[in-house]
Write a protein that holds these residues in place. Structure first.
Motif, short mmCIF file in Angstrom:
data_model
loop_
_atom_site.label_atom_id
_atom_site.label_comp_id
_atom_site.label_asym_id
_atom_site.label_seq_id
_atom_site.Cartn_x
_atom_site.Cartn_y
_atom_site.Cartn_z
N LEU A 154 64.51 8.62 -2.14
CA LEU A 154 63.31 8.97 -1.62
C LEU A 154 62.95 10.62 -1.62
O LEU A 154 62.13 11.25 -1.37
CB LEU A 154 63.12 8.41 -0.26
CG LEU A 154 62.71 6.97 -0.29
CD1 LEU A 154 62.58 6.38 1.19
CD2 LEU A 154 61.43 6.52 -1.16
N MET A 155 64.07 11.43 -2.16
CA MET A 155 64.03 12.67 -2.15
C MET A 155 62.76 13.28 -2.78
O MET A 155 62.30 14.31 -2.29
CB MET A 155 65.25 13.38 -2.97
CG MET A 155 65.36 14.97 -2.78
SD MET A 155 65.63 15.25 -0.79
CE MET A 155 67.31 14.80 -0.54
N ARG A 156 62.25 12.96 -3.89
CA ARG A 156 61.20 13.37 -4.36
C ARG A 156 59.79 13.43 -3.36
O ARG A 156 59.05 14.26 -3.47
CB ARG A 156 60.91 12.65 -6.02
CG ARG A 156 59.36 13.26 -6.54
CD ARG A 156 59.07 12.43 -7.54
NE ARG A 156 59.75 12.43 -8.78
CZ ARG A 156 59.54 11.66 -9.85
NH1 ARG A 156 58.59 10.80 -9.80
NH2 ARG A 156 60.28 11.71 -10.88
N ASP A 157 59.71 12.12 -3.10
CA ASP A 157 58.67 11.95 -1.96
C ASP A 157 58.90 12.98 -0.86
O ASP A 157 57.85 13.49 -0.25
CB ASP A 157 58.58 10.44 -1.41
CG ASP A 157 57.92 9.67 -2.61
OD1 ASP A 157 57.23 10.35 -3.31
OD2 ASP A 157 58.37 8.64 -2.53
N LEU A 158 59.93 12.98 -0.35
CA LEU A 158 60.33 13.98 1.09
C LEU A 158 59.99 15.39 0.52
O LEU A 158 59.56 16.33 1.37
CB LEU A 158 61.72 13.82 1.38
CG LEU A 158 62.06 12.27 1.91
CD1 LEU A 158 63.57 12.31 2.31
CD2 LEU A 158 61.26 12.04 3.10
N VAL A 159 60.38 15.92 -0.70
CA VAL A 159 60.13 17.10 -1.24
C VAL A 159 58.45 17.37 -1.24
O VAL A 159 58.29 18.69 -0.92
CB VAL A 159 61.11 17.56 -2.37
CG1 VAL A 159 60.65 18.83 -3.11
CG2 VAL A 159 62.54 17.54 -2.16
N ASP A 160 58.14 16.40 -1.81
CA ASP A 160 56.61 16.81 -2.00
C ASP A 160 55.74 16.63 -0.70
O ASP A 160 54.53 16.76 -0.51
CB ASP A 160 56.15 15.59 -2.95
CG ASP A 160 56.58 15.74 -4.36
OD1 ASP A 160 56.80 16.83 -4.63
OD2 ASP A 160 56.33 14.52 -4.99
N ARG A 163 55.67 12.27 4.56
CA ARG A 163 56.37 11.77 5.71
C ARG A 163 56.06 10.32 6.43
O ARG A 163 56.46 9.93 7.26
CB ARG A 163 56.40 12.77 6.70
CG ARG A 163 56.77 14.32 6.35
CD ARG A 163 58.40 14.23 6.31
NE ARG A 163 58.89 15.56 6.19
CZ ARG A 163 59.12 16.13 4.97
NH1 ARG A 163 59.02 15.46 3.89
NH2 ARG A 163 59.53 17.54 4.86
N ASP A 164 54.79 9.82 5.51
CA ASP A 164 54.46 8.78 6.21
C ASP A 164 55.46 7.37 5.75
O ASP A 164 55.68 7.08 4.66
CB ASP A 164 52.92 8.46 5.53
CG ASP A 164 52.18 7.21 5.82
OD1 ASP A 164 52.61 6.65 6.89
OD2 ASP A 164 51.52 6.71 4.94
N GLY A 165 55.73 6.68 6.90
CA GLY A 165 56.53 5.78 6.60
C GLY A 165 56.27 4.56 5.81
O GLY A 165 56.88 4.32 4.76
N PRO A 166 55.14 4.01 5.81
CA PRO A 166 54.47 2.97 4.82
C PRO A 166 54.54 3.52 3.72
O PRO A 166 54.66 2.78 2.53
CB PRO A 166 53.26 2.45 5.69
CG PRO A 166 53.16 2.96 7.02
CD PRO A 166 54.06 4.20 6.95
N THR A 167 54.01 4.53 3.43
CA THR A 167 54.00 5.41 1.90
C THR A 167 55.36 5.39 1.31
O THR A 167 55.63 4.94 0.03
CB THR A 167 53.30 6.58 1.90
OG1 THR A 167 52.07 6.65 2.47
CG2 THR A 167 53.26 7.26 0.51
N LEU A 168 56.41 5.67 2.21
CA LEU A 168 57.68 6.04 1.56
C LEU A 168 58.35 4.49 1.09
O LEU A 168 58.82 4.45 0.40
CB LEU A 168 58.79 6.59 2.67
CG LEU A 168 58.43 7.91 2.97
CD1 LEU A 168 59.11 8.40 4.24
CD2 LEU A 168 58.81 8.98 1.63
N MET A 169 58.04 3.68 2.14
CA MET A 169 58.44 2.18 2.06
C MET A 169 57.91 1.49 0.69
O MET A 169 58.31 0.97 -0.22
CB MET A 169 58.34 1.39 2.99
CG MET A 169 59.12 1.74 4.27
SD MET A 169 60.94 1.99 3.85
CE MET A 169 61.41 0.21 3.57
N ARG A 170 56.55 1.93 0.48
CA ARG A 170 55.82 1.29 -0.86
C ARG A 170 56.41 2.12 -1.99
O ARG A 170 56.70 1.43 -2.93
CB ARG A 170 54.43 1.55 -0.56
CG ARG A 170 53.39 1.01 -1.50
CD ARG A 170 51.99 0.97 -1.29
NE ARG A 170 51.65 2.40 -0.65
CZ ARG A 170 51.08 2.64 0.41
NH1 ARG A 170 51.22 1.90 1.29
NH2 ARG A 170 50.87 4.02 0.68
#
Length: 178
Positions: A154-160, A163-170
């Motif tokens: 998930l590094m790309r999302d975290l760098v962008d 921080r939303d848990g449901p978005t990260l899981m999706r």
């Protein structure tokens, strides 16, 4: 006849081949050292080689002064010398120094006031050593892998900034496929 052997050597000793310097009369102190073939100079019928122990030394040697019979230990030493030289060059580069300063400052700003980055790093090392002592190396390595794998995926999302848990899981299955 020497021309024919050199012509045959060109096909065998491509750029990047590790060779041992042998039978060198002009600089006998280089005999036995490992070098890396950089290129073939057809006009002079010589190889351009770089000493693995000192990458700043470039030599132009005849094929008769190079042996492809390099042992495993010599290859490992040569690789270590080469990596060390590249690391030293990178470390001395001003861009690398600036990037290290920026990263240090960024990490320091994320810590609570009064806690130095060096102390936080030391605490992490102490925690790691304690985990190895209590759990053993294999279990500690497994635990770190299990925690680090999802973070790296998930590094790309975290760098962008997601921080939303449901978005990260999706996004997780899609990031695993990338």
């Amino acid at each position: 006849m020497a021309e024919a052997s050199n012509a045959e050597s060109v096909a065998i000793m491509a750029a990047g081949t590790m060779v041992k310097i042998v039978s060198l009369v002009a600089k006998p102190e280089l005999n036995g050292q490992v070098a890396i073939v950089q290129s073939w100079n057809g006009a002079r019928s010589r190889y351009n080689v770089m000493l693995s122990s000192d990458p700043s030394v470039l030599l132009s040697l005849k094929g008769d002064n190079l042996s492809s019979n390099v042992g495993f230990v010599e290859k490992a030493k040569a690789s270590a010398y080469t990596i060390r030289g590249q690391a030293q060059q990178m470390w001395q580069d001003e861009r690398t120094q600036e990037q290290i300063r920026r990263t240090h400052t960024s990490l320091q700003n994320r810590l609570p006031p009064g806690i130095k980055l060096e102390y936080a790093g030391l605490a992490l090392v102490a925690l790691l050593l304690y985990a190895v002592y209590k759990l053993g190396f294999s279990k500690t390595f497994l635990a770190i892998s299990l925690v680090a794998m999802p973070v790296l995926v998930l590094m790309r999302d975290l760098v962008d900034g997601v921080r939303d848990g449901p978005t990260l899981m999706r996004n997780f299955p899609m990031r695993c496929r990338e």
